[in-house]
Structure formats: structure tokens, C-alpha cells
Design an enzyme around this catalytic site. Sequence first.
Site: not given
Length: 354
Positions: A89, A48, A237
Site C-alpha cells: 500500500r 497505518a 497515514d
Amino acid sequence: MRTVEWDAQAVGVRLIDQRLLPNQIEYPVYTDYAAVGRAITDMVVRGAPAIGATAAYGLALAGFQSRAGDVVNLRRDVQQAADVLRAARPTAVNLGWALDRLLRVAAQDSYAAADDLRQALLAEAQTLADEDVALNRRMGFNGAALVQDGDTIIHHCNTGALAAVDFGTALGVIFAAHEQGKEIHVLVDETRPRLQGARLTAWELEQKGISFELIADNAAGFFLKRGEAQLCLVGADRVTANGDVANKIGTYPLAVVARENGVPFYSVVPTSTIDLSLAHGDLIPIERRDPHEVLGLEFAGQPVAPAGARQHGRARNPAFDVTPARYLTGIITENGVARPPYTLSLARAVAGTL
Ligand code: MRU
């Protein structure tokens, strides 16, 4: 080098190709922001905080790529590039957080010329990257206080230097405890299907000379039940306002088995990973990746799955799961350790008043 860096000579973003590690070390340089977006999607870079910093540099790059001769048109091009990068993403909130931070810089009305805005975007990306390293150190320090001399720690995925700009989050805690002279041993989940644990975490621990052993993901319960691990550390994340944690697939079952056996389970996150705009974890967008990441696994040099399954893509591949807050002992941030009730403590962590 850092996981992500600005290459001033090439006017581009330099990454370490994490898909090739640990067997090959390559440093591709990207001079097109759309290619930076694809590098995030394809997991050349992953984790992340690393995704956030890469997107920031990617947006600065878009500024240099733009032919706009005035601030208004440059802003428009940068906004378009941000939309492309944002889609790379879905789960790691650091991606959107980093882009929004640069867009706020772009929105300021203090630029006399387009080149001033270009330089301001790059400077902000550099600051963001430098801050990442500094706050990872603080997280490491905060977390190391919870590690006892002699502990065996179970760790999932990769949360080290490779998952951030440098040092890392959960693995950063392990590095910090090691630096403090604590004798620790790490049981490293392989982390199927992309094997971030086996390939990346084991490699980072080996380089630092920290004692570790690889375990199959499904072996963690065995060690927890036998009392052979005293602590579990993972990254995240995205953490929602109530303390639910989205992290690499397999985190949730690890947390449940840790609770069943009374073993403390912490998520280690920079506050940029905390998304106070989402009330709970069911609202987190979960990335579904190509089924062939599961089907492509080999055993004894042969594909594991039967030919028909491979041909028809018969696999499911959620990249993350959500661990409900009740399974967490605490959430370690650069501003201190948040504990239940998380709605209160996480808001304080983000505000810096924990
Ligand atoms: O799919 P990945 O490899 O990007 O997933 C990474 C993780 O799940 C990490 O645990 C998370 O990003 C925290 S990294 C400091």
C-alpha cells in the site's frame, strides 16, 4: 489478542481479519511473506501503525522462509522481500518506516551465522510491536488532556486497537479520556466506502462501554454547525514536514467544516507517521482503490449503482485525502502536542525535544 502477532509454533504472522468484523472474528495465520503483503493490500489488516508492524513481522517471516545458508544471501532475500512488502500500500509511511528499521538491523555486520540474523529480525519486529503499544498509551495520555468532561467528539475512520498493534491513536485518546473518568460521547463517521467507522470503531467503542452514535459522513457538518460537537479527532497515514495530513478519505471536508465552526481539530499520530522527507502534502502518494469498493454498496439487499456502472467500473475511489496544516489545531504525538509552525514543532516531535 493484539491486531498482529507472531505465531512461533506456526512460524507465521497472525492477524485478525478486519474485513469480516464485527460479524465474524477470524485469526488467519500467514506463513508466506508474499501472502502477508497481499493481506495488507486487501485490508485484512489496515491502519497505518498496524500495517507497519505487520510488514515488520512479514519481513522477519521472509527471513525464516529463506533457504540461505549464509548472511550475505539471507540479506539479499530479505531485501527482495522488503521490496514486495513495500509495494503493498502506498500512503501509510509506517510501512516503509518499519521495513527500513528491520533492514538497518539486517545491514549490521555482527552476525556469525544466518540464523543469528533471522533471530535479530524477529526480535526487532517484536520490539517495534511492543513499542507501538507503549507509545499509543503515551499519545492517549497527551491527547486526553485536551478532552473536557462532557465533550462530544467526532471521529473519522478507525484508529483504535485494530488500526495499531493495540490501543490505537485518535481512538486511544478517547479510551484514555474514558479511563480517566471523563463523560464523553462519540459521533462515529461511518467512513464510506469501506465503513471502518461503522464496522470497527463502533465495535471497539461498544466493547469498552463508551457512549457513541453512528452518523453518516455527510452529517458531521450538521452537528458541528449546531454546536453539538466540541472536538474532532482523527489519525493519519502520513504527515509531511509542514503539517499537512493524509488520512482516510473524508478527513479534509471534516476539517474544513470544523474550522468554519470554530471546533478544534486534532490529528493523533506516532512520530513514525511523520515524514520529514516530504515538504508538503501534495507530494504524498495517494492510493486509488478498486472502483468496485464504491460500486459494491448495497441498499435493501440490492446493489445501489446501476448495472452498467458496475459492469464498467464507473466510480472513483481515492482512499485518502490531504488536509492542509492550516486546518489543524495541533498534532498529538507520543512526544507531546505539535502546534504551528509545524516545520519547527514536528521536527522537534520526531527528535523527542518538543
Ligand atoms: O484504509 P485504512 O483503513 O488503512 O485507513 C486508515 C486510516 O485512514 C487511519 O485513520 C490511519 O491509518 C490512522 S490509524 C491509527
